[in-house]
Design an enzyme around this catalytic site. Structure first.
Site, PDB file in Angstrom:
ATOM      1  N   GLY A   1       0.824  -1.214   0.000  1.00 14.24           N
ATOM      2  CA  GLY A   1       0.000   0.000   0.000  1.00 14.24           C
ATOM      3  C   GLY A   1       0.851   1.253   0.000  1.00 14.24           C
ATOM      4  O   GLY A   1       1.675   1.455   0.885  1.00 14.24           O
TER       5      GLY A   1
ATOM      6  N   GLY B   1      -0.118   4.379   0.483  1.00 13.06           N
ATOM      7  CA  GLY B   1      -0.919   5.481   1.024  1.00 13.06           C
ATOM      8  C   GLY B   1      -0.039   6.336   1.917  1.00 13.06           C
ATOM      9  O   GLY B   1       1.190   6.339   1.776  1.00 13.06           O
ATOM     10  N   TYR B   2      -0.657   7.035   2.866  1.00 14.46           N
ATOM     11  CA  TYR B   2       0.109   7.940   3.738  1.00 14.46           C
ATOM     12  C   TYR B   2       1.139   7.159   4.547  1.00 14.46           C
ATOM     13  O   TYR B   2       2.297   7.566   4.659  1.00 14.46           O
ATOM     14  CB  TYR B   2      -0.832   8.713   4.667  1.00 14.46           C
ATOM     15  CG  TYR B   2      -1.636   9.730   3.901  1.00 14.46           C
ATOM     16  CD1 TYR B   2      -1.236  11.062   3.853  1.00 14.46           C
ATOM     17  CD2 TYR B   2      -2.772   9.363   3.185  1.00 14.46           C
ATOM     18  CE1 TYR B   2      -1.949  11.997   3.129  1.00 14.46           C
ATOM     19  CE2 TYR B   2      -3.492  10.288   2.453  1.00 14.46           C
ATOM     20  CZ  TYR B   2      -3.077  11.599   2.424  1.00 14.46           C
ATOM     21  OH  TYR B   2      -3.789  12.517   1.686  1.00 14.46           O
TER      22      TYR B   2
ATOM     23  N   ASN C   1       1.693  -1.494  -4.765  1.00 10.62           N
ATOM     24  CA  ASN C   1       0.456  -0.694  -4.743  1.00 10.62           C
ATOM     25  C   ASN C   1      -0.392  -1.016  -5.970  1.00 10.62           C
ATOM     26  O   ASN C   1       0.129  -1.299  -7.045  1.00 10.62           O
ATOM     27  CB  ASN C   1       0.795   0.807  -4.725  1.00 10.62           C
ATOM     28  CG  ASN C   1      -0.396   1.658  -4.335  1.00 10.62           C
ATOM     29  OD1 ASN C   1      -0.968   1.481  -3.262  1.00 10.62           O
ATOM     30  ND2 ASN C   1      -0.797   2.566  -5.198  1.00 10.62           N
ATOM     31  N   LYS C   2      -1.701  -0.910  -5.748  1.00 11.75           N
ATOM     32  CA  LYS C   2      -2.678  -1.193  -6.801  1.00 11.75           C
ATOM     33  C   LYS C   2      -2.458  -0.371  -8.064  1.00 11.75           C
ATOM     34  O   LYS C   2      -2.684  -0.828  -9.165  1.00 11.75           O
ATOM     35  CB  LYS C   2      -4.050  -0.787  -6.262  1.00 11.75           C
ATOM     36  CG  LYS C   2      -5.012  -1.910  -6.062  1.00 11.75           C
ATOM     37  CD  LYS C   2      -6.341  -1.315  -5.649  1.00 11.75           C
ATOM     38  CE  LYS C   2      -7.112  -2.345  -4.879  1.00 11.75           C
ATOM     39  NZ  LYS C   2      -8.348  -1.860  -4.342  1.00 11.75           N
TER      40      LYS C   2
ATOM     41  N   GLU D   1     -16.969  17.393   5.032  1.00 12.87           N
ATOM     42  CA  GLU D   1     -16.129  18.051   4.016  1.00 12.87           C
ATOM     43  C   GLU D   1     -16.775  17.921   2.632  1.00 12.87           C
ATOM     44  O   GLU D   1     -16.735  18.846   1.823  1.00 12.87           O
ATOM     45  CB  GLU D   1     -14.722  17.446   4.023  1.00 12.87           C
ATOM     46  CG  GLU D   1     -13.924  17.831   5.269  1.00 12.87           C
ATOM     47  CD  GLU D   1     -12.424  17.711   5.074  1.00 12.87           C
ATOM     48  OE1 GLU D   1     -11.977  16.695   4.514  1.00 12.87           O
ATOM     49  OE2 GLU D   1     -11.698  18.634   5.485  1.00 12.87           O
TER      50      GLU D   1
ATOM     51  N   ASP E   1      -4.977   3.144   8.593  1.00 15.52           N
ATOM     52  CA  ASP E   1      -6.360   2.718   8.825  1.00 15.52           C
ATOM     53  C   ASP E   1      -6.473   1.229   9.154  1.00 15.52           C
ATOM     54  O   ASP E   1      -7.524   0.777   9.579  1.00 15.52           O
ATOM     55  CB  ASP E   1      -7.219   3.041   7.589  1.00 15.52           C
ATOM     56  CG  ASP E   1      -7.444   4.535   7.427  1.00 15.52           C
ATOM     57  OD1 ASP E   1      -6.944   5.309   8.276  1.00 15.52           O
ATOM     58  OD2 ASP E   1      -8.108   4.945   6.461  1.00 15.52           O
TER      59      ASP E   1
ATOM     60  N   ALA F   1      -4.825  10.464   8.434  1.00 18.20           N
ATOM     61  CA  ALA F   1      -3.584  10.548   7.665  1.00 18.20           C
ATOM     62  C   ALA F   1      -2.458  11.040   8.579  1.00 18.20           C
ATOM     63  O   ALA F   1      -1.307  10.602   8.463  1.00 18.20           O
ATOM     64  CB  ALA F   1      -3.775  11.514   6.498  1.00 18.20           C
ATOM     65  N   GLN F   2      -2.830  11.930   9.491  1.00 14.81           N
ATOM     66  CA  GLN F   2      -1.844  12.481  10.421  1.00 14.81           C
ATOM     67  C   GLN F   2      -1.126  11.353  11.184  1.00 14.81           C
ATOM     68  O   GLN F   2       0.108  11.315  11.262  1.00 14.81           O
ATOM     69  CB  GLN F   2      -2.587  13.397  11.402  1.00 14.81           C
ATOM     70  CG  GLN F   2      -1.700  14.083  12.390  1.00 14.81           C
ATOM     71  CD  GLN F   2      -2.463  15.096  13.257  1.00 14.81           C
ATOM     72  OE1 GLN F   2      -1.841  15.815  14.000  1.00 14.81           O
ATOM     73  NE2 GLN F   2      -3.751  15.172  13.171  1.00 14.81           N
TER      74      GLN F   2
HETATM   75  P1  FAD Z   1      -4.472   5.127   2.394  1.00  8.06           P
HETATM   76  O1  FAD Z   1      -3.898   6.486   2.369  1.00  8.06           O
HETATM   77  O2  FAD Z   1      -5.933   4.984   2.175  1.00  8.06           O
HETATM   78  O3  FAD Z   1      -3.701   4.261   1.313  1.00  8.06           O
HETATM   79  C1  FAD Z   1      -3.927   2.896   1.084  1.00  8.06           C
HETATM   80  C2  FAD Z   1      -3.206   2.522  -0.186  1.00  8.06           C
HETATM   81  O4  FAD Z   1      -3.283   1.121  -0.361  1.00  8.06           O
HETATM   82  C3  FAD Z   1      -3.806   3.144  -1.458  1.00  8.06           C
HETATM   83  O5  FAD Z   1      -2.786   3.645  -2.268  1.00  8.06           O
HETATM   84  C4  FAD Z   1      -4.525   1.978  -2.127  1.00  8.06           C
HETATM   85  O6  FAD Z   1      -4.585   2.088  -3.536  1.00  8.06           O
HETATM   86  C5  FAD Z   1      -3.624   0.824  -1.704  1.00  8.06           C
HETATM   87  N1  FAD Z   1      -4.283  -0.470  -1.706  1.00  8.06           N
HETATM   88  C6  FAD Z   1      -5.491  -0.790  -1.180  1.00  8.06           C
HETATM   89  N2  FAD Z   1      -5.740  -2.104  -1.347  1.00  8.06           N
HETATM   90  C7  FAD Z   1      -4.676  -2.615  -1.983  1.00  8.06           C
HETATM   91  C8  FAD Z   1      -4.327  -3.921  -2.400  1.00  8.06           C
HETATM   92  N3  FAD Z   1      -5.133  -4.949  -2.196  1.00  8.06           N
HETATM   93  N4  FAD Z   1      -3.136  -4.096  -2.998  1.00  8.06           N
HETATM   94  C9  FAD Z   1      -2.283  -3.051  -3.211  1.00  8.06           C
HETATM   95  N5  FAD Z   1      -2.566  -1.806  -2.832  1.00  8.06           N
HETATM   96  C10 FAD Z   1      -3.733  -1.585  -2.220  1.00  8.06           C
HETATM   97  N6  FAD Z   1      -7.092  12.399   7.781  1.00  8.06           N
HETATM   98  C11 FAD Z   1      -6.450  13.446   8.342  1.00  8.06           C
HETATM   99  O7  FAD Z   1      -5.516  13.244   9.131  1.00  8.06           O
HETATM  100  N7  FAD Z   1      -6.798  14.733   8.043  1.00  8.06           N
HETATM  101  C12 FAD Z   1      -7.764  15.040   7.147  1.00  8.06           C
HETATM  102  O8  FAD Z   1      -8.051  16.210   6.894  1.00  8.06           O
HETATM  103  C13 FAD Z   1      -8.460  13.960   6.521  1.00  8.06           C
HETATM  104  N8  FAD Z   1      -9.400  14.209   5.588  1.00  8.06           N
HETATM  105  C14 FAD Z   1      -9.984  13.171   4.930  1.00  8.06           C
HETATM  106  C15 FAD Z   1     -10.882  13.456   3.901  1.00  8.06           C
HETATM  107  C16 FAD Z   1     -11.468  12.429   3.186  1.00  8.06           C
HETATM  108  C17 FAD Z   1     -12.403  12.764   2.070  1.00  8.06           C
HETATM  109  C18 FAD Z   1     -11.173  11.074   3.517  1.00  8.06           C
HETATM  110  C19 FAD Z   1     -11.803   9.940   2.736  1.00  8.06           C
HETATM  111  C20 FAD Z   1     -10.286  10.779   4.538  1.00  8.06           C
HETATM  112  C21 FAD Z   1      -9.677  11.824   5.254  1.00  8.06           C
HETATM  113  N9  FAD Z   1      -8.744  11.564   6.272  1.00  8.06           N
HETATM  114  C22 FAD Z   1      -8.093  12.620   6.882  1.00  8.06           C
HETATM  115  C23 FAD Z   1      -8.407  10.175   6.657  1.00  8.06           C
HETATM  116  C24 FAD Z   1      -7.148   9.718   5.919  1.00  8.06           C
HETATM  117  O9  FAD Z   1      -7.253   9.978   4.544  1.00  8.06           O
HETATM  118  C25 FAD Z   1      -6.859   8.245   6.155  1.00  8.06           C
HETATM  119  O10 FAD Z   1      -6.847   7.991   7.535  1.00  8.06           O
HETATM  120  C26 FAD Z   1      -5.494   7.885   5.539  1.00  8.06           C
HETATM  121  O11 FAD Z   1      -5.561   7.996   4.136  1.00  8.06           O
HETATM  122  C27 FAD Z   1      -5.040   6.490   5.938  1.00  8.06           C
HETATM  123  O12 FAD Z   1      -3.791   6.248   5.392  1.00  8.06           O
HETATM  124  P2  FAD Z   1      -3.308   4.776   5.041  1.00  8.06           P
HETATM  125  O13 FAD Z   1      -1.855   4.872   4.739  1.00  8.06           O
HETATM  126  O14 FAD Z   1      -3.749   3.829   6.100  1.00  8.06           O
HETATM  127  O15 FAD Z   1      -4.145   4.368   3.749  1.00  8.06           O
END
Ligand code: FAD
Length: 396
Positions: free
Chosen positions: A9, A11-12, A36-37, A169, A296, A313-314
């Site tokens: 993944g 993501g953040y 990543n996907k 939002e 997450d 994300a933080q």
């Molecule tokens: P993500 O950032 O969601 O990344 C997951 C990654 O894994 C993605 O690139 C995805 O493509 C990849 N993936 C998924 N499944 C697979 C798979 N099977 N194989 C390979 N890759 C895969 N948080 C804040 O702190 N402040 C904010 O202001 C805020 N605003 C937000 C606004 C919106 C509209 C949303 C939806 C969320 C917001 N959040 C905010 C929450 C925050 O975005 C998430 O908590 C954060 O993105 C989690 O990060 P992560 O690294 O766990 O996953």
């Protein structure tokens, strides 16, 4: 042989781990693979904007290979299907198997539907670039369709299930977009309805009541109708049925009511609560000292409130940083570092030029908060890709 680190993944959490590892580790100290996907990272925290159509989705995409150093990190575009923690391997949907010594899971979230009938089938979600493109196109299609079936007023109704951070939002952006859409499709704006429906006794549960009131006032002025303390009982192709028995017909239903950890984690045998793994002090899955779980997919208890921290994300970014430090220590034989979230504040946007939130212990509102929101967004761009990325993607 060099230790193999696989990061699932981008993501953040995953991107922060990868970009920190490429700075901390020397060449050939470990073999790092990022899976990543897609071949791009997306700014999940911006997705409410392209979903409403107030920002191009492309602005939220960052090509992964423009940020990582491919001489140090091997990028695999692929979709993880399952993890076998005993065999220390990950299976991808294309049949590839990746073996690891250390695994980092940053696969983000899946929607939490709380068993509400029809939600999975009929509601759209703000989850990825593709999903928000669909929401934007769907709303536009509904407006266009109304022009040829003017008795179907429900085509102009948008229901947003969940008045948490994402839902709020999103309706803020919709409030800005609707006048533009009405102009484009020659529709009387008073015919459009935006409902924000929340089961909890308040919008933005967990936020300071003064900030909640401020947000609701602004959004009501933008045409949003709130139904708080009103669970959705059922979702169907025509709209929703509330627990009160009321039925609201709508052409568009978007569910933002909650998330759980990516199903892959649970399905791979890790012990979870709402799909999230309660990680140890060093971000590892219990019983699996070589598996780090971030963002997450991870659950951390806030000792002050005895409740889990909301997934943000933080926190994901801070976990990525600590995870990279801990991986470096494991490879070099150093001490592991405990993870403690440092909550700097939370700012929710309410559409163009409007926001509210807390920075440190100070409440901020209006244009000040809106500027702060942009500063937060820009800070992430800078941390991820330095000045180059900031100049390319900055919203200011
Ligand atoms: P993500 O950032 O969601 O990344 C997951 C990654 O894994 C993605 O690139 C995805 O493509 C990849 N993936 C998924 N499944 C697979 C798979 N099977 N194989 C390979 N890759 C895969 N948080 C804040 O702190 N402040 C904010 O202001 C805020 N605003 C937000 C606004 C919106 C509209 C949303 C939806 C969320 C917001 N959040 C905010 C929450 C925050 O975005 C998430 O908590 C954060 O993105 C989690 O990060 P992560 O690294 O766990 O996953």
């Amino acid at each position: 042989m060099n230790k193999r680190i696989v990061i699932l993944g981008a993501g953040y959490g995953g991107m922060m781990t990868a970009t920190r590892l490429q700075k901390m580790l020397n060449y050939n100290e470990a073999e790092v693979t990022l899976v990543n996907k897609h071949d791009y990272h997306y700014l999940t925290t911006w997705l409410h904007e392209p979903a409403a159509g107030t920002l191009d989705a492309e602005r939220c995409q960052i090509e992964i290979e423009s940020v990582i150093d491919t001489n140090r990190i091997n990028f695999v575009k692929g979709t993880a299907e399952s993890i076998d923690p005993n065999a220390k391997s990950v299976k991808l949907t294309d049949g590839q198997t990746l073996e690891y010594d250390y695994l980092v899971v940053g696969l983000g979230a899946d929607p939490e539907t709380f068993g509400i009938q029809g939600l999975k089938e009929y509601a759209l979600g703000i989850r990825s670039i593709n999903s928000v493109r669909l929401i934007k196109e769907h709303i536009e299609y509904m407006f266009a369709k109304y022009r040829s079936e003017p008795d179907k007023l429900e085509y102009l109704t948008i229901i947003v299930g969940g008045a948490g951070f994402t839902g709020i939002e999103f309706v803020g952006e919709l409030g800005d977009r609707i006048p533009e859409l009405c102009n484009q499709f020659d529709i009387d704006p008073s015919l459009v309805k935006i409902y924000s429906i929340e089961a909890a006794p308040t919008a933005l549960p967990g936020f300071d009541p003064e900030l909640v009131e401020y947000a609701m006032n602004i959004l009501e002025r933008k045409g949003v109708t709130f139904k708080i303390n009103t669970p959705i009982k059922e979702c169907n192709p025509d709209g929703v049925i509330l627990a009160t028995g009321e039925e609201i017909k709508a052409g568009t239903i978007v569910w933002t009511g909650g998330v759980r950890g990516n199903a892959i984690v649970e399905n791979s045998g890790f012990e979870t609560m709402r799909g999230r793994v309660k990680v140890d002090d060093f971000l590892r899955a219990p019983g699996h000292d070589n598996v780090f779980i971030l963002g997450d997919c991870a659950l951390i208890i806030n000792e002050e409130t005895n409740r889990p921290y909301p997934p943000t994300a933080q926190i994901a970014m801070q976990q990525g940083q600590t995870c990279a430090e801990n991986l470096t220590s494991l490879i070099r034989g150093g001490e592991l570092k405990k993870f403690t979230p440092e909550i700097k504040g939370t700012v929710a946007s309410l559409g163009k030029g409007e926001a509210m939130g807390i920075v440190g212990s100070k409440k901020i509102y209006g244009s000040t908060a809106s500027v702060m929101k942009k500063v937060i967004d820009n800070r992430y761009l800078y941390l991820l890709g330095g000045m180059g990325l900031l100049l390319k993607k900055s919203k200011l």
